[in-house]
Design a protein around this motif. Structure first.
Motif, PDB file in Angstrom:
ATOM      1  N   PHE A 240       4.271   3.798   3.814  1.00 42.05           N
ATOM      2  CA  PHE A 240       4.150   2.555   3.055  1.00 42.05           C
ATOM      3  C   PHE A 240       3.871   1.382   3.993  1.00 42.05           C
ATOM      4  O   PHE A 240       4.359   1.344   5.124  1.00 42.05           O
ATOM      5  N   SER A 241       3.063   0.445   3.507  1.00 41.35           N
ATOM      6  CA  SER A 241       2.855  -0.811   4.224  1.00 41.35           C
ATOM      7  C   SER A 241       2.892  -1.946   3.206  1.00 41.35           C
ATOM      8  O   SER A 241       2.749  -1.727   2.000  1.00 41.35           O
ATOM      9  N   TYR A 242       3.059  -3.165   3.688  1.00 37.98           N
ATOM     10  CA  TYR A 242       3.309  -4.287   2.777  1.00 37.98           C
ATOM     11  C   TYR A 242       2.896  -5.577   3.472  1.00 37.98           C
ATOM     12  O   TYR A 242       2.646  -5.620   4.691  1.00 37.98           O
ATOM     13  N   GLY A 243       2.827  -6.647   2.693  1.00 42.61           N
ATOM     14  CA  GLY A 243       2.447  -7.919   3.277  1.00 42.61           C
ATOM     15  C   GLY A 243       2.721  -9.081   2.347  1.00 42.61           C
ATOM     16  O   GLY A 243       2.964  -8.903   1.145  1.00 42.61           O
TER      17      GLY A 243
ATOM     18  N   ASN B 100       0.843  -1.201   0.000  1.00 42.83           N
ATOM     19  CA  ASN B 100       0.000   0.000   0.000  1.00 42.83           C
ATOM     20  C   ASN B 100       0.869   1.238   0.000  1.00 42.83           C
ATOM     21  O   ASN B 100       1.869   1.316   0.732  1.00 42.83           O
ATOM     22  N   VAL B 101       0.492   2.214  -0.808  1.00 43.45           N
ATOM     23  CA  VAL B 101       1.021   3.575  -0.674  1.00 43.45           C
ATOM     24  C   VAL B 101      -0.038   4.356   0.088  1.00 43.45           C
ATOM     25  O   VAL B 101      -1.212   4.382  -0.310  1.00 43.45           O
ATOM     26  N   GLU B 102       0.359   5.002   1.183  1.00 47.81           N
ATOM     27  CA  GLU B 102      -0.608   5.620   2.086  1.00 47.81           C
ATOM     28  C   GLU B 102      -0.302   7.101   2.262  1.00 47.81           C
ATOM     29  O   GLU B 102       0.865   7.512   2.295  1.00 47.81           O
ATOM     30  N   TYR B 103      -1.368   7.884   2.378  1.00 52.06           N
ATOM     31  CA  TYR B 103      -1.208   9.301   2.688  1.00 52.06           C
ATOM     32  C   TYR B 103      -1.836   9.556   4.046  1.00 52.06           C
ATOM     33  O   TYR B 103      -3.041   9.380   4.239  1.00 52.06           O
ATOM     34  N   LEU B 104      -1.008   9.949   4.991  1.00 47.23           N
ATOM     35  CA  LEU B 104      -1.438  10.210   6.358  1.00 47.23           C
ATOM     36  C   LEU B 104      -1.659  11.711   6.523  1.00 47.23           C
ATOM     37  O   LEU B 104      -0.783  12.514   6.180  1.00 47.23           O
ATOM     38  N   PHE B 105      -2.829  12.096   7.055  1.00 41.29           N
ATOM     39  CA  PHE B 105      -3.110  13.524   7.174  1.00 41.29           C
ATOM     40  C   PHE B 105      -4.056  13.776   8.344  1.00 41.29           C
ATOM     41  O   PHE B 105      -4.788  12.884   8.795  1.00 41.29           O
ATOM     42  N   GLY B 106      -4.026  15.020   8.839  1.00 38.83           N
ATOM     43  CA  GLY B 106      -4.913  15.406   9.928  1.00 38.83           C
ATOM     44  C   GLY B 106      -4.249  16.399  10.865  1.00 38.83           C
ATOM     45  O   GLY B 106      -3.115  16.844  10.639  1.00 38.83           O
ATOM     46  N   ASN B 107      -4.955  16.752  11.940  1.00 36.10           N
ATOM     47  CA  ASN B 107      -4.469  17.729  12.911  1.00 36.10           C
ATOM     48  C   ASN B 107      -4.456  17.126  14.310  1.00 36.10           C
ATOM     49  O   ASN B 107      -5.390  16.436  14.713  1.00 36.10           O
ATOM     50  N   LEU B 108      -3.391  17.404  15.041  1.00 39.83           N
ATOM     51  CA  LEU B 108      -3.275  17.035  16.446  1.00 39.83           C
ATOM     52  C   LEU B 108      -3.204  18.330  17.241  1.00 39.83           C
ATOM     53  O   LEU B 108      -2.219  19.068  17.150  1.00 39.83           O
ATOM     54  N   VAL B 109      -4.263  18.630  17.988  1.00 39.88           N
ATOM     55  CA  VAL B 109      -4.363  19.904  18.702  1.00 39.88           C
ATOM     56  C   VAL B 109      -4.404  19.633  20.203  1.00 39.88           C
ATOM     57  O   VAL B 109      -5.293  18.918  20.688  1.00 39.88           O
ATOM     58  N   LYS B 110      -3.465  20.211  20.927  1.00 36.37           N
ATOM     59  CA  LYS B 110      -3.400  20.046  22.379  1.00 36.37           C
ATOM     60  C   LYS B 110      -3.310  21.413  23.044  1.00 36.37           C
ATOM     61  O   LYS B 110      -2.523  22.266  22.626  1.00 36.37           O
ATOM     62  N   SER B 111      -4.135  21.609  24.087  1.00 36.96           N
ATOM     63  CA  SER B 111      -4.183  22.902  24.783  1.00 36.96           C
ATOM     64  C   SER B 111      -4.056  22.695  26.280  1.00 36.96           C
ATOM     65  O   SER B 111      -4.497  21.677  26.822  1.00 36.96           O
TER      66      SER B 111
END
Length: 436
Positions: A221-224, A184-195
């Motif tokens: 990347f992941s594989y198997g 697999n080709v993977e795209y990791l995305f998002g926000n980590l918000v800490k206050s």
């Protein structure tokens, strides 16, 4: 012919619309969990498995094709080579959580769309592709701590929200009669918000808040691989391995320290000043190397049992070059499914897939000298729906009953019941009808 093409275009447009809707909802979603342990690292890591596999304890490495029905196993992309029909899987999940610390207790509920995944066979019948979108981690917590210094009472408030999602595109290929590989080709995305905020019990006091936000976006990347050992015409053992690379993804960090006031009713009143501001700092996030080993033994269209062992090198996780103080993780899963009679006409209940499993994990968190562990019993059903001439449908229900953490040393224990619902479609897209 026009009718065939029109029907095909309707299906493609439907899936495209769902993809756009799901992407928008996922991108905007923020608080979708309630767990004090999601404060650490990347949050609570979610199993990369659809409801039908989560019902069996989350086994995946050695799962190829539990029945004649097509399922998508993105945790081991070698399994894509067994996709024989166009397959779509869309689902949602919900969670009831009870947090306990000493004599204190708090309950919450959260729900959201959980995944969309598609898979298609390739022309030669020994390879397949899959792509989709699903959650990778979740952050959602809020708690307070009381303290006193020199006769002045202080309240520290900690909160966090967000999480990471994973979009993937994968390919699986069978080599020879018994060996399969995939990636697999993977795209990791998002926000980590800490206050975090500090408030004093003084009239006219200025309160201080610190917000640290990491916006993540990068390729991993992941594989198997899987090897099949036939035990006759209908029985087989499948050995599997899956893993993910130690990838480095981009992150943009925003750090803001500010002061504010509160009014007489205790509500936040006015922003006063910015003490420190760092915007758009380009950083790196180093992901861990993970491994999973598993096996299944099955009789086609009747029963399957399997187990997985997994481990992750989270001790090396770093954000902006700063080690996150985590531990290496490991876990085990075991489970299976049983279908009394997949061909039964007189009894619907005999065509249902009955699933049961167990999972245990030592997570990457250690607090007050205690390893934070998680365990759950899982169960579920695969309910076949009325098929059409070229299409087959199934509704998958899964329940996870588990706990995370401990009451020892003043820590928090989380009891949870997770529900997962997935709708699976198998269809013969892109195949022309023959006229006789």
């Amino acid at each position: 012919m026009k009718s065939l093409h029109l029907n095909m275009y309707k299906k493609i447009n439907y899936i495209a619309a769902v993809l756009v809707l799901f992407t928008g909802i996922t991108a905007q979603a923020q608080v979708n969990s309630q767990s004090t342990y999601s404060e650490y690292g990347l949050g609570n890591i979610k199993p990369l498995a659809l409801p039908q596999l989560r019902a069996m304890g989350g086994i995946a490495s050695g799962v190829f094709k539990p029945s004649g029905y097509n399922n998508i196993n993105m945790q081991n992309p070698a399994s894509y080579s067994g996709i024989s029909m166009a397959t779509v899987d869309i689902g949602m999940s919900g969670s009831f959580t009870t947090l306990k610390q000493g004599s204190l207790s708090e309950k919450s509920f959260n729900g959201a769309l959980s995944h969309i995944a598609l898979a298609f066979p390739i022309v030669n019948g020994k390879s397949g592709i899959s792509f989709g979108l699903l959650p990778y981690s979740q952050v959602g917590y809020e708690y307070t701590k009381q303290s006193s210094v020199g006769g002045t009472n202080y309240t520290s408030i900690y909160s966090g929200e967000g999480g990471l999602s994973k979009a993937y595109l994968g390919f699986g290929q069978q080599i020879g009669s018994h060996f399969r590989v995939g990636g697999n080709v993977e795209y990791l995305f998002g926000n980590l918000v800490k206050s975090s905020s500090i408030e004093m019990d003084l009239v006219g006091a200025k309160y201080t808040r610190i917000q640290d936000k990491n916006s993540v976006g990068g390729v991993a990347f992941s594989y198997g691989a899987q090897y099949e050992i036939p035990l006759g015409t209908k029985k087989r053992i499948t050995l599997g391995y899956s893993g993910s690379s130690s990838s480095t993804v981009n992150s943009t960090r925003t750090y803001l320290a500010s002061q504010y006031l509160k009014n007489s009713t205790g509500d936040e009143d006015a922003f006063i000043d910015t003490l420190t501001s760092i915007k758009g700092k380009e950083t790196k996030l180093k992901l861990p190397l993970t491994h999973s080993f598993g096996f299944t033994i099955q009789r086609d269209n009747k029963w399957m049992f399997g187990a997985d062992y997994r481990m992750g090198g989270w001790k090396k996780l770093a954000i902006d070059g700063e080690n996150q103080g985590l531990q290496d993780s490991w876990g085990v899963s075991a489970g299976g499914q049983y279908t009394p009679d997949v061909t039964s006409i007189g009894s619907y209940f005999k065509r249902i897939d009955y699933r049961l499993g167990f999972m245990y994990d030592k997570t990457y968190i250690q607090r007050s000298g205690q390893d934070i562990k998680q365990q759950a019993i899982t169960l579920g059903f695969g309910l076949p729906l009325a098929p059409s001439r070229y299409s087959f449908y199934k509704l998958n229900f899964t329940t996870e009953i588990g706990q995370r953490g401990t009451l020892s040393n003043g820590l928090v224990k989380e009891n949870y019941i997770n529900f997962h619902v997935g709708f699976t479609l198998n269809d013969t897209w892109f195949i022309k009808n023959k006229l006789y």
